[in-house]
Design an enzyme around this catalytic site. Structure first.
Site, PDB file in Angstrom:
ATOM      1  N   HIS B 236      13.487  90.351  33.275  1.00 14.43           N
ATOM      2  CA  HIS B 236      14.351  89.201  33.523  1.00 14.43           C
ATOM      3  C   HIS B 236      13.946  88.096  32.561  1.00 14.43           C
ATOM      4  O   HIS B 236      12.765  87.832  32.364  1.00 14.43           O
ATOM      5  CB  HIS B 236      14.185  88.742  34.972  1.00 14.43           C
ATOM      6  CG  HIS B 236      15.230  87.780  35.435  1.00 14.43           C
ATOM      7  ND1 HIS B 236      15.287  86.492  34.989  1.00 14.43           N
ATOM      8  CD2 HIS B 236      16.257  87.915  36.313  1.00 14.43           C
ATOM      9  CE1 HIS B 236      16.316  85.881  35.574  1.00 14.43           C
ATOM     10  NE2 HIS B 236      16.914  86.732  36.380  1.00 14.43           N
ATOM     11  N   ARG B 256      21.330  79.111  35.321  1.00 14.67           N
ATOM     12  CA  ARG B 256      22.217  79.109  34.146  1.00 14.67           C
ATOM     13  C   ARG B 256      23.679  79.149  34.576  1.00 14.67           C
ATOM     14  O   ARG B 256      24.527  78.536  33.951  1.00 14.67           O
ATOM     15  CB  ARG B 256      21.861  80.284  33.231  1.00 14.67           C
ATOM     16  CG  ARG B 256      20.603  80.029  32.413  1.00 14.67           C
ATOM     17  CD  ARG B 256      20.079  81.272  31.719  1.00 14.67           C
ATOM     18  NE  ARG B 256      19.385  82.154  32.661  1.00 14.67           N
ATOM     19  CZ  ARG B 256      19.405  83.477  32.621  1.00 14.67           C
ATOM     20  NH1 ARG B 256      20.095  84.093  31.684  1.00 14.67           N
ATOM     21  NH2 ARG B 256      18.745  84.188  33.508  1.00 14.67           N
TER      22      ARG B 256
END
Ligand code: FAD
Ligand code: SF4
Ligand code: SF4
Ligand code: FES
Lengths: 247, 604
Positions: B236, B256
């Protein structure tokens, strides 16, 4: 910096606090220290943990007498001039070292009537709920079942009334069900009889230890007490209500 | 019969994460007797940590979404190595599985018209992730748990499965020990479902919880089940990097999705520099448009920060390697900047990302509404695992099923965020159904006394070595393994390092044979780790071996010495099975069905 810890170790006679020293570096939490001690000095030191991120509620213990999550207690918030004591939760039987038997909580929860939704609102089997109607329930559903509130509640801790009083965690659970906009089950009588809501005398200790900052007493227990009081006459609570309303 | 306490069930489910719970609920609903074993307490499985959401094309936020778009997105994300039949079933069934959770009491965040709200996530064309703030996993596990405890399932908490038991080729049950006393227990069952989750803990920097050692994958392998796609590990892009004790802890992609941006030490949004060819059509090349996308503008294209995880992770690694990183060896992730765009930004951030806010405040002394976070890649998920039949979830061993992160096929070379939680639901249900059916159609296998004795003796061996002069510490070996995997089988791989890794694994295996533990059997973490080492080493070897064979770069697997895709390798999956030694085989990919191929083309 070397820090001394006093950690509860069980033995056949019960157990005692045992001294360990370990090196503390920047950013460490209490659980890191316990793991380091486990790896360096005591491979068989029992401690329960899963996520190390404050999300699973496994690592509850009493650090210098305060019920806390070990993984969310930073060493730089703990005074280290004296030895740091780590004790298992006192309201539950000890299995070994820092690990306690919390199974009573699972039994109590199972007794509480499960979620029962009203008929779906739409033909496709779905429901409509406004965000503002679920904010309160979402607060309750943040609970990570760490049982720290159960640990601190005097009804359970000092009087060991686990079978008579469901305790703050299960008040929160019941409140989440009762205030769920879709739920049509009725748990008021159970609250009074089986869950023993009357045992709670609103000391609010549970609210102060909750790592999820759930306002257990004000938002969950008091509204549930109101429901019970409305259905079953409860002179003591009536009196309490009068008193708080005056304030 | 065995001298150990024996429990008998039609179906035994190993694991009580999202997949295990969903499987147990379904099997029980089919009217067979179900036992569910988990080595942590109920409700504490790794699923509880999931943050961002569960992906299903409900189309509540953007009605252009449907299973076909989700299908195309998932195949593209997986670089077409996915088992397409699984992807088809998955994308078709996911919406019902999510709605079902609501009927069981889940309380998802809402849209303005009162339906389940969905958010943007990397690789998903439309807002697709149903969520509850950034604690979706907790909501999911609690919903399944609170529903499941009323379904007549027998639940064995803090029991660890050491090995499966077989009768000839087929499954007969499993042997476990209970943590509290350390006593062996036998489970005798007609079918077994493995739902033991991932393996992040074999790496040093990982977002995973204690439980994630890959144990179930190894247990299945040793029982003769085939593994596939083991080279595909997801790193990740955004894990915490500071302070050291929380290194690897996840920062949800939701940051995000809500408008957070990545910057290097020069303040540059470096993700704009490298947008892969197959995503050019859908990715914005200017900052303003990217922001509009995160705020729900249906005509805007997504910002490059929301490209797939493998790609973002490698870009971050490049910035760090080339000297443009943050002080503690990461890059900057900034959500505070949105105050330029919206007036109540701090409250907005706290409402949308409450656990992120707390995590940074409490563990790193950083207020994310005011400052940037420092982030770097962390081991997160394994796409590979136990090979299963797409429709039934049966492994290559009759009577043995697998679902959830430990099973493979759905995600191909790279998993899209949010697709795991719905994977657990869709295939958990299917596994439960099929296992129940299998149990109804078959008798129990015979338990072998000899097998049980051998396995229990092997498990107890570490105690007998306590007095040996050359004894090894289990925690030390575990940490050496984690270090080695991090260095040699990490996010960027080379032939030289992979060969070195396999050699070091042989050495670690030799040391593991000398591992010792003291104390008694009750709740003994040293012993627990000693037993688990075998499984961690098996999974590590399968990953390294497959990674060496795949001489190309694709999805989660990146080879510095073969940075491009190879057509030849793109047409095969790699399988691992147990022989004298670990065996590797190439299995040709099945041709995509015509109608599905068309869906892929239409959504290019
Ligand atoms: C921080 C984080 C955030 C994530 N966020 C998302 C997200 O937003 N969306 C998404 O889709 N995915 C997300 N994921 C991925 C997803 O959470 C996992 O892939 C998923 O939860 C795995 O579920 P599972 O049911 O397969 O296994 P798990 O939840 O890992 O459960 C495994 C179970 O097996 C048991 N077990 C293991 N070995 C044994 C044994 N030997 N004996 C007995 N029991 C055993 C364990 O005790 C446990 O009960 C996230 C992952 C992480 C780490
Ligand atoms: S407020 Fe009630 S439940 Fe909470 S600690 Fe006090 S007595 Fe216990
Ligand atoms: S209410 Fe709070 S203190 Fe009590 S179990 Fe839940 S999270 Fe823990
Ligand atoms: S280990 Fe999960 S809350 Fe501490």
């Amino acid at each position: 910096m070397k820090v001394t810890f006093q950690i509860w170790r069980s033995d056949s006679n019960g157990g005692q606090l045992k001294d360990y020293q370990t090196e503390i570096t920047e950013g460490m939490v209490v659980l890191d220290a316990v793991h380091q001690i486990q790896a360096e000095h005591a491979n068989d030191l029992a401690v329960r943990w899963n996520c190390k991120a404050g999300k699973c509620g496994s690592c509850s213990a009493e650090i210098n007498g305060r019920p806390r999550l070990m993984c969310m207690t930073r060493m730089d918030q703990v005074p280290v001039d004296k030895p740091v004591t780590i004790h298992p939760m006192k309201a539950f039987p000890i299995i070994k070292d820092l690990v306690t038997d919390v199974s009573v909580n699972y039994r109590v929860k199972k007794r509480i009537k499960k979620f029962k939704p009203r008929k779906p609102d739409a033909a496709d089997g779905t429901w409509r709920m406004a965000q503002s109607d679920i904010d309160r329930v979402q607060e309750f559903r943040k609970c990570i079942e760490c049982f720290l509130c159960q640990d601190v509640c005097h009804v359970l801790r000092e009087h060991d009334l686990h079978e008579k009083f469901a305790g703050p965690r299960h008040m929160v659970y019941t409140a989440a069900l009762e205030m769920h906009p879709l739920d049509v089950e009725d748990r008021t009588e159970d609250l009074k009889k089986q869950e023993g809501i009357g045992f709670c005398n609103i000391t609010k200790c549970c609210t102060t230890v909750c790592p999820e900052k759930i306002t257990i007493t004000d938002n969950a227990i008091i509204p549930l007490k109101e429901r019970v009081a409305d259905r079953f006459y409860d002179p003591l609570f009536r009196f309490f209500r009068l008193f708080t309303k005056k304030n | 019969m065995s001298t150990y306490e024996t429990y008998s069930h039609d179906v035994l489910v190993i694991g009580s994460g999202g997949a295990g719970l969903r499987a147990a609920i379904e099997a029980s609903a089919a009217g067979v007797s179900v036992g569910m074993v988990c080595r942590s307490l109920l409700g504490k499985a790794h699923t509880v940590m999931a943050e961002g959401g569960v992906a299903a094309s409900l189309g509540n936020v953007d009605d252009r979404d449907n299973w076909k778009v989700h299908f195309a997105d998932t195949m593209r994300g997986g670089q077409y190595l996915n088992n397409w039949r699984m992807v088809e079933l998955f994308t078709k069934e996911a919406p019902d599985r999510v709605r079902e959770l609501e009927a069981w009491g889940a309380v998802f965040d809402r849209t303005a018209d009162g339906r389940i709200l969905q958010r943007n996530f990397g690789g998903h064309k439309y807002p697709r992730l149903a969520h509850v703030g950034d604690r979706t996993g907790l909501e999911m596990i609690r919903t399944l748990q609170d529903h499941g405890i009323h379904q007549g399932i027998d639940i064995y908490q803090e029991y660890t499965i050491v090995s499966l038991l077989k009768d000839g080729d087929r499954i007969a049950g499993a042997i476990a020990y209970d943590r509290e006393k350390g006593l062996f227990k036998i489970f005798h069952s007609k079918a077994v479902i493995i739902a033991t989750g991932g393996m992040g803990k074999i790496y040093k920097i990982s977002s995973n919880s204690w439980d994630c050692t890959g144990g179930g994958i190894s247990i299945a392998y040793h029982a003769g089940a085939e593994l596939i796609d083991m080279e595909f590990v997801q790193f990740h892009p955004t894990g915490m990097v500071w302070p050291p004790s929380v290194r690897g802890l996840l920062i949800t992609e939701g940051v995000r999705g809500e408008g957070g941006v990545l910057r290097n030490s020069n303040g540059k949004r470096f993700m704009f520099d490298d947008i892969p060819e197959n995503y050019k059509n859908q990715t914005s090349n200017n900052e303003e448009e990217g922001w509009r996308y995160t705020q729900g503008d249906k005509n805007a294209k997504r910002p490059p920060e929301l490209l797939t995880r493998d790609h973002v992770a490698r870009c971050i690694r490049r910035e760090i390697k080339e000297g443009r990183g943050s002080p503690h060896g990461g890059v900057f992730l900034d959500i505070a900047w949105i105050k330029e765009k919206i007036s109540n930004a701090p409250e907005h951030i706290k409402k949308k990302l409450p656990s992120m806010y707390h995590q940074f405040k409490e563990l790193a002394n950083v207020d994310i509404t005011k400052e940037s976070m420092e982030v770097g890649p962390t081991t997160h998920y394994i796409m590979g695992g136990i090979r299963v039949d797409a429709d039934t979830q049966m492994t290559t061993v009759p009577g043995l099923f697998a679902a959830g992160e430990c099973a493979a096929g759905l995600h191909g070379a790279n998993r899209l965020g949010g697709n795991s939680l719905s994977d657990l639901l869709v295939f958990g249900k299917r596994a439960g159904e099929s296992a129940a059916q299998y149990a109804k159609a078959n008798q129990k296998g015979k338990l072998s006394e000899k097998q049980i004795e051998e396995l229990s003796k092997e498990a107890l061996d570490p105690f007998s070595r306590e007095a040996n002069a050359d004894k090894e510490n289990p925690f030390q070996i575990q940490s050496d393994l984690q270090e080695m995997m991090q260095d040699l089988v990490g996010i960027v791989r080379t032939e030289k390092e992979l060969i070195e890794a396999l050699n070091r694994l042989e050495e670690l295996k030799r040391r593991a044979a000398k591992v010792a533990c003291g104390g008694n059997r009750g709740y003994n973490p040293g012993w627990h780790t000693a037993i688990e080492l075998k499984h961690m080493l098996t999974v590590a070897e399968a990953i390294a071996m497959s990674a060496l064979e795949r001489k190309e770069s694709r999805g989660g697997h990146f080879r510095d010495d073969f940075p491009d895709k190879s057509e030849e390798l793109g047409s095969v999956n790699l399988s691992i099975s147990k022989g004298e030694k670990m065996k590797l085989q190439r299995i040709p990919k099945q041709k995509l069905r015509d109608d599905l191929q068309q869906i892929v083309e239409e959504n290019k």
